[in-house]
Write an enzyme that holds these catalytic residues in place. Sequence first.
Site, PDB file in Angstrom:
ATOM      1  N   TRP A 149       0.837  -1.208   0.000  1.00 49.68           N
ATOM      2  CA  TRP A 149       0.000   0.000   0.000  1.00 49.68           C
ATOM      3  C   TRP A 149       0.859   1.240   0.000  1.00 49.68           C
ATOM      4  O   TRP A 149       0.568   2.217  -0.700  1.00 49.68           O
ATOM      5  CB  TRP A 149      -0.968  -0.017   1.172  1.00 49.68           C
ATOM      6  CG  TRP A 149      -2.027  -1.053   0.982  1.00 49.68           C
ATOM      7  CD1 TRP A 149      -2.245  -2.145   1.768  1.00 49.68           C
ATOM      8  CD2 TRP A 149      -2.983  -1.130  -0.094  1.00 49.68           C
ATOM      9  NE1 TRP A 149      -3.289  -2.877   1.245  1.00 49.68           N
ATOM     10  CE2 TRP A 149      -3.760  -2.293   0.115  1.00 49.68           C
ATOM     11  CE3 TRP A 149      -3.263  -0.333  -1.204  1.00 49.68           C
ATOM     12  CZ2 TRP A 149      -4.787  -2.679  -0.738  1.00 49.68           C
ATOM     13  CZ3 TRP A 149      -4.294  -0.719  -2.070  1.00 49.68           C
ATOM     14  CH2 TRP A 149      -5.034  -1.867  -1.825  1.00 49.68           C
TER      15      TRP A 149
ATOM     16  N   LYS B  90     -12.604  -1.108   5.668  1.00 56.50           N
ATOM     17  CA  LYS B  90     -11.808  -2.017   6.493  1.00 56.50           C
ATOM     18  C   LYS B  90     -12.318  -2.054   7.930  1.00 56.50           C
ATOM     19  O   LYS B  90     -12.145  -3.025   8.614  1.00 56.50           O
ATOM     20  CB  LYS B  90     -10.341  -1.607   6.482  1.00 56.50           C
ATOM     21  CG  LYS B  90      -9.734  -1.496   5.085  1.00 56.50           C
ATOM     22  CD  LYS B  90      -9.199  -2.819   4.556  1.00 56.50           C
ATOM     23  CE  LYS B  90      -8.897  -2.774   3.069  1.00 56.50           C
ATOM     24  NZ  LYS B  90      -7.839  -1.846   2.708  1.00 56.50           N
TER      25      LYS B  90
ATOM     26  N   ASP C 251      -1.947   6.896   6.317  1.00 52.76           N
ATOM     27  CA  ASP C 251      -2.964   6.002   5.754  1.00 52.76           C
ATOM     28  C   ASP C 251      -3.299   4.992   6.854  1.00 52.76           C
ATOM     29  O   ASP C 251      -2.491   4.113   7.158  1.00 52.76           O
ATOM     30  CB  ASP C 251      -2.407   5.295   4.514  1.00 52.76           C
ATOM     31  CG  ASP C 251      -3.369   4.263   3.935  1.00 52.76           C
ATOM     32  OD1 ASP C 251      -4.433   4.024   4.529  1.00 52.76           O
ATOM     33  OD2 ASP C 251      -3.041   3.680   2.875  1.00 52.76           O
TER      34      ASP C 251
HETATM   35  C1  LIG Z   1      -7.283  -1.336   1.411  1.00 49.60           C
HETATM   36  C2  LIG Z   1      -6.224  -0.334   1.567  1.00 49.60           C
HETATM   37  C3  LIG Z   1      -6.079   0.735   0.663  1.00 49.60           C
HETATM   38  C4  LIG Z   1      -6.942   0.887  -0.566  1.00 49.60           C
HETATM   39  O1  LIG Z   1      -8.227   1.264  -0.216  1.00 49.60           O
HETATM   40  P1  LIG Z   1      -9.330   1.569  -1.340  1.00 49.60           P
HETATM   41  O2  LIG Z   1     -10.419   2.192  -0.528  1.00 49.60           O
HETATM   42  O3  LIG Z   1      -9.699   0.273  -1.960  1.00 49.60           O
HETATM   43  O4  LIG Z   1      -8.750   2.519  -2.316  1.00 49.60           O
HETATM   44  C5  LIG Z   1      -5.085   1.654   0.902  1.00 49.60           C
HETATM   45  N1  LIG Z   1      -4.262   1.540   1.958  1.00 49.60           N
HETATM   46  C6  LIG Z   1      -4.369   0.520   2.838  1.00 49.60           C
HETATM   47  C7  LIG Z   1      -3.427   0.448   3.999  1.00 49.60           C
HETATM   48  C8  LIG Z   1      -5.350  -0.441   2.670  1.00 49.60           C
HETATM   49  O5  LIG Z   1      -5.455  -1.454   3.551  1.00 49.60           O
END
Ligand SMILES: *Cc1c(COP(=O)(O)O)cnc(C)c1O
Length: 360
Positions: free
Chosen positions: A102, A195, A171
């Site tokens: 990521w 998530k 993030d």
């Molecule tokens: C799942 C995830 C993403 C991507 O998320 P989307 O909403 O599908 O764009 C980005 N960073 C991390 C750490 C993730 O777990």
Amino acid sequence: MNRKFNFSAGPCTLPLEVLEEAQAEFVDYHGAGMSLLEMSHRGAHFQAVADEAAALALEIFQAPDEFCVLFIQGGATLQFAMLPLNFLHTGQAGAYINSGAWAAGAIADGGAHGNVYTAWDGSADNYTRMPADAEIQLRDNTRYLHITTNETIGGIRFPDWPAVEVPLIGDVSSEYMARPVAWEKFDLVYGGAQKNLGPAGMAVVFARKSALQTGNRDIARYLRYDIHEAGGSMFNTPPVFAIYMFGKVLKWMKKHGGLAAMESRAASKSGALYAAIDGSGDYYRCPVERACRSHMNVVFRLPDEAREKKFLAEAEAAGLMNLKGHRSVGGCRASIYNAMPADGVAALVDFMADFQAANG
Ligand SMILES: *Cc1c(COP(=O)(O)O)cnc(C)c1O
């Protein structure tokens, strides 16, 4: 009804209470004679839903007054591009910790829209740990340091927030509202909702308001944070269903003890799984350095791929779903987000012991 235990990394399990509440009011929302999905987003019903979700988000995540919360489509991925577009002025650079897949995505999109560099690279260690402060190498004119606080695929997290001279951008997708944030260190915290917070379809962004005021203005309007803030996250038609479900998940979190309870439940659920792994005499192995083990995504291997395949198949037959590791790394991964009940983890721990006994 036969609800299974769903260990998916995302979209992932949601609280049953939330799903049932949404079902009960789906067709005729609060006596309006129509569903929420069919109403104007500027009408009283949806405005109340959006206002409550934003207020609860700031409250539960304990964000100080200097921060606002924004709902933006495009998931966490669009944020990868919005960050450099908004924050990097000519002559400035964005620093990134490369902690896995990521983070690599954030670096790639950052580089497409600005001057970015890698301040620490975890690839040499196969992404099994996060850096110590002394390992992070910042250059002059760095506007921010981007961190992926929890790497969903590698199953690693920052045990402590880095102490650096520049503002952090985090993030937090896969540990959203599962742990408190040191707000004074951050200019912005973001993540996809799917998530920990609700259905897919939006990013939830907490931003320091003063940082938005100095952002670049010469970019497409949808990509400007200040425009989302000025429009109350309704610059255009917002993802109404995602915001509505997010609000319900927040109410569920509040009812079940808020952020502190989510954090301690995550520590005890992940602790039970790591104890099962560590107590298996190396039958199950977690490649992650102990201090950096994720409380949300627990990765582990079995002695060989044949037994991993058998493990996954028998787990599904026992109602323990989606334990397969990410396709890029293989192995097994149990994602145990806020809505995963302790019973689900206990069932997995029992299953692991039984499987080892039968396939040792
Ligand atoms: C799942 C995830 C993403 C991507 O998320 P989307 O909403 O599908 O764009 C980005 N960073 C991390 C750490 C993730 O777990």
